[in-house]
Design a protein around this motif. Structure first.
Motif, PDB file in Angstrom:
ATOM      1  N   ASN A   1      33.039  45.316  32.516  1.00 48.74           N
ATOM      2  CA  ASN A   1      34.385  45.578  33.042  1.00 48.74           C
ATOM      3  C   ASN A   1      35.341  44.497  32.524  1.00 48.74           C
ATOM      4  N   TYR A   2      35.645  44.572  31.227  1.00 44.36           N
ATOM      5  CA  TYR A   2      36.391  43.502  30.571  1.00 44.36           C
ATOM      6  C   TYR A   2      37.820  43.366  31.094  1.00 44.36           C
ATOM      7  N   ILE A   3      38.474  44.481  31.373  1.00 46.56           N
ATOM      8  CA  ILE A   3      39.845  44.411  31.885  1.00 46.56           C
ATOM      9  C   ILE A   3      39.845  43.755  33.277  1.00 46.56           C
ATOM     10  N   ALA A   4      38.913  44.177  34.126  1.00 43.35           N
ATOM     11  CA  ALA A   4      38.805  43.573  35.459  1.00 43.35           C
ATOM     12  C   ALA A   4      38.477  42.090  35.345  1.00 43.35           C
ATOM     13  N   ALA A   5      37.656  41.730  34.376  1.00 39.02           N
ATOM     14  CA  ALA A   5      37.274  40.322  34.202  1.00 39.02           C
ATOM     15  C   ALA A   5      38.490  39.465  33.886  1.00 39.02           C
ATOM     16  N   LEU A   6      39.427  40.018  33.117  1.00 40.75           N
ATOM     17  CA  LEU A   6      40.624  39.257  32.750  1.00 40.75           C
ATOM     18  C   LEU A   6      41.467  38.881  33.962  1.00 40.75           C
ATOM     19  N   ASP A   7      41.371  39.653  35.039  1.00 39.54           N
ATOM     20  CA  ASP A   7      42.119  39.331  36.248  1.00 39.54           C
ATOM     21  C   ASP A   7      41.615  38.061  36.916  1.00 39.54           C
ATOM     22  N   TYR A   8      40.394  37.656  36.590  1.00 35.15           N
ATOM     23  CA  TYR A   8      39.784  36.514  37.271  1.00 35.15           C
ATOM     24  C   TYR A   8      39.528  35.314  36.373  1.00 35.15           C
ATOM     25  N   LEU A   9      39.576  35.504  35.073  1.00 36.31           N
ATOM     26  CA  LEU A   9      39.286  34.378  34.171  1.00 36.31           C
ATOM     27  C   LEU A   9      40.540  33.674  33.729  1.00 36.31           C
ATOM     28  N   ALA A  58      38.892  28.461  42.450  1.00 37.20           N
ATOM     29  CA  ALA A  58      38.692  28.487  41.002  1.00 37.20           C
ATOM     30  C   ALA A  58      37.255  28.860  40.658  1.00 37.20           C
ATOM     31  N   SER A  59      36.313  28.306  41.395  1.00 36.71           N
ATOM     32  CA  SER A  59      34.902  28.615  41.160  1.00 36.71           C
ATOM     33  C   SER A  59      34.618  30.092  41.396  1.00 36.71           C
ATOM     34  N   ILE A  60      35.178  30.636  42.459  1.00 42.56           N
ATOM     35  CA  ILE A  60      34.941  32.043  42.772  1.00 42.56           C
ATOM     36  C   ILE A  60      35.620  32.950  41.763  1.00 42.56           C
ATOM     37  N   TYR A  61      36.848  32.609  41.353  1.00 43.06           N
ATOM     38  CA  TYR A  61      37.510  33.395  40.307  1.00 43.06           C
ATOM     39  C   TYR A  61      36.636  33.450  39.056  1.00 43.06           C
ATOM     40  N   ASN A  62      36.090  32.312  38.683  1.00 42.27           N
ATOM     41  CA  ASN A  62      35.209  32.243  37.516  1.00 42.27           C
ATOM     42  C   ASN A  62      33.969  33.118  37.715  1.00 42.27           C
ATOM     43  N   ASN A  63      33.365  33.033  38.900  1.00 44.39           N
ATOM     44  CA  ASN A  63      32.166  33.824  39.174  1.00 44.39           C
ATOM     45  C   ASN A  63      32.449  35.322  39.141  1.00 44.39           C
ATOM     46  N   ILE A  64      33.569  35.732  39.737  1.00 43.47           N
ATOM     47  CA  ILE A  64      33.914  37.156  39.719  1.00 43.47           C
ATOM     48  C   ILE A  64      34.196  37.611  38.299  1.00 43.47           C
ATOM     49  N   GLY A  65      34.958  36.810  37.558  1.00 40.90           N
ATOM     50  CA  GLY A  65      35.254  37.159  36.163  1.00 40.90           C
ATOM     51  C   GLY A  65      33.994  37.291  35.327  1.00 40.90           C
ATOM     52  N   ASN A  66      33.089  36.356  35.461  1.00 43.51           N
ATOM     53  CA  ASN A  66      31.822  36.433  34.722  1.00 43.51           C
ATOM     54  C   ASN A  66      30.995  37.637  35.147  1.00 43.51           C
ATOM     55  N   SER A  67      31.015  37.940  36.442  1.00 40.75           N
ATOM     56  CA  SER A  67      30.272  39.094  36.945  1.00 40.75           C
ATOM     57  C   SER A  67      30.835  40.387  36.380  1.00 40.75           C
ATOM     58  N   GLU A  68      32.149  40.510  36.383  1.00 42.04           N
ATOM     59  CA  GLU A  68      32.785  41.708  35.840  1.00 42.04           C
ATOM     60  C   GLU A  68      32.513  41.827  34.339  1.00 42.04           C
ATOM     61  N   GLU A  69      32.564  40.706  33.642  1.00 45.52           N
ATOM     62  CA  GLU A  69      32.297  40.720  32.199  1.00 45.52           C
ATOM     63  C   GLU A  69      30.873  41.173  31.914  1.00 45.52           C
ATOM     64  N   SER A  70      29.918  40.684  32.703  1.00 38.68           N
ATOM     65  CA  SER A  70      28.520  41.057  32.465  1.00 38.68           C
ATOM     66  C   SER A  70      28.270  42.533  32.778  1.00 38.68           C
TER      67      SER A  70
END
Length: 133
Positions: free
Chosen positions: A125-133, A110-122
């Motif tokens: 890459n909003y669509i990619a971020a949705l895959d992880y958040l 869960a922590s890593i999914y959050n980190n990847i999602g936040n990284s993609e968002e920053s």
């Protein structure tokens, strides 16, 4: 009458961790301590953090300590995020995620999914971020 000027030096968290590392025989504990030292260096000494986290990853692989390896990869990813290397960070997060999945470590995943999602968002890459958040 004499005056005694006594200086006391407070030990930093890094000093404490290094002292523990020097006196610990258990290989898993040593890996955990290397990960902690790398984490402490992440802001001000990124090159030292990278070096120590690679040492930790190497030792974790050699001793088949997957939890320690996952943490080394996660911490390395955080170092890269802090210092503007998002692409590199995503790769380290993904390495850590594979290990956490294999271990069944849902909290770590869960922590890593959050980190990847936040990284993609920053990175925008909003669509990619949705895959992880």
């Amino acid at each position: 009458m004499g005056i005694c000027l006594c200086l006391s030096y407070a030990q930093t968290p890094i000093d404490s961790l290094k002292n523990l590392l020097a006196t610990t025989a258990n290989s898993e504990k040593k890996i955990d301590l290397l990960n902690d030292i790398g984490w402490e260096y992440k802001f001000d000494h990124p090159d030292s953090a990278r070096l120590i986290l690679e040492q930790s990853a190497d030792q974790a692989r050699a001793s088949a300590y997957d939890k320690g390896l996952a943490q080394a990869r996660n911490n390395r990813a955080v170092v890269e995020i802090i210092h503007g290397n998002s692409d590199l960070a995503i790769g380290y997060f993904q390495q850590a995620l594979v290990i956490r999945e294999r271990l069944g470590d849902k909290k770590g995943m869960a922590s890593i999914y959050n980190n990847i999602g936040n990284s993609e968002e920053s990175r925008g890459n909003y669509i990619a971020a949705l895959d992880y958040l």
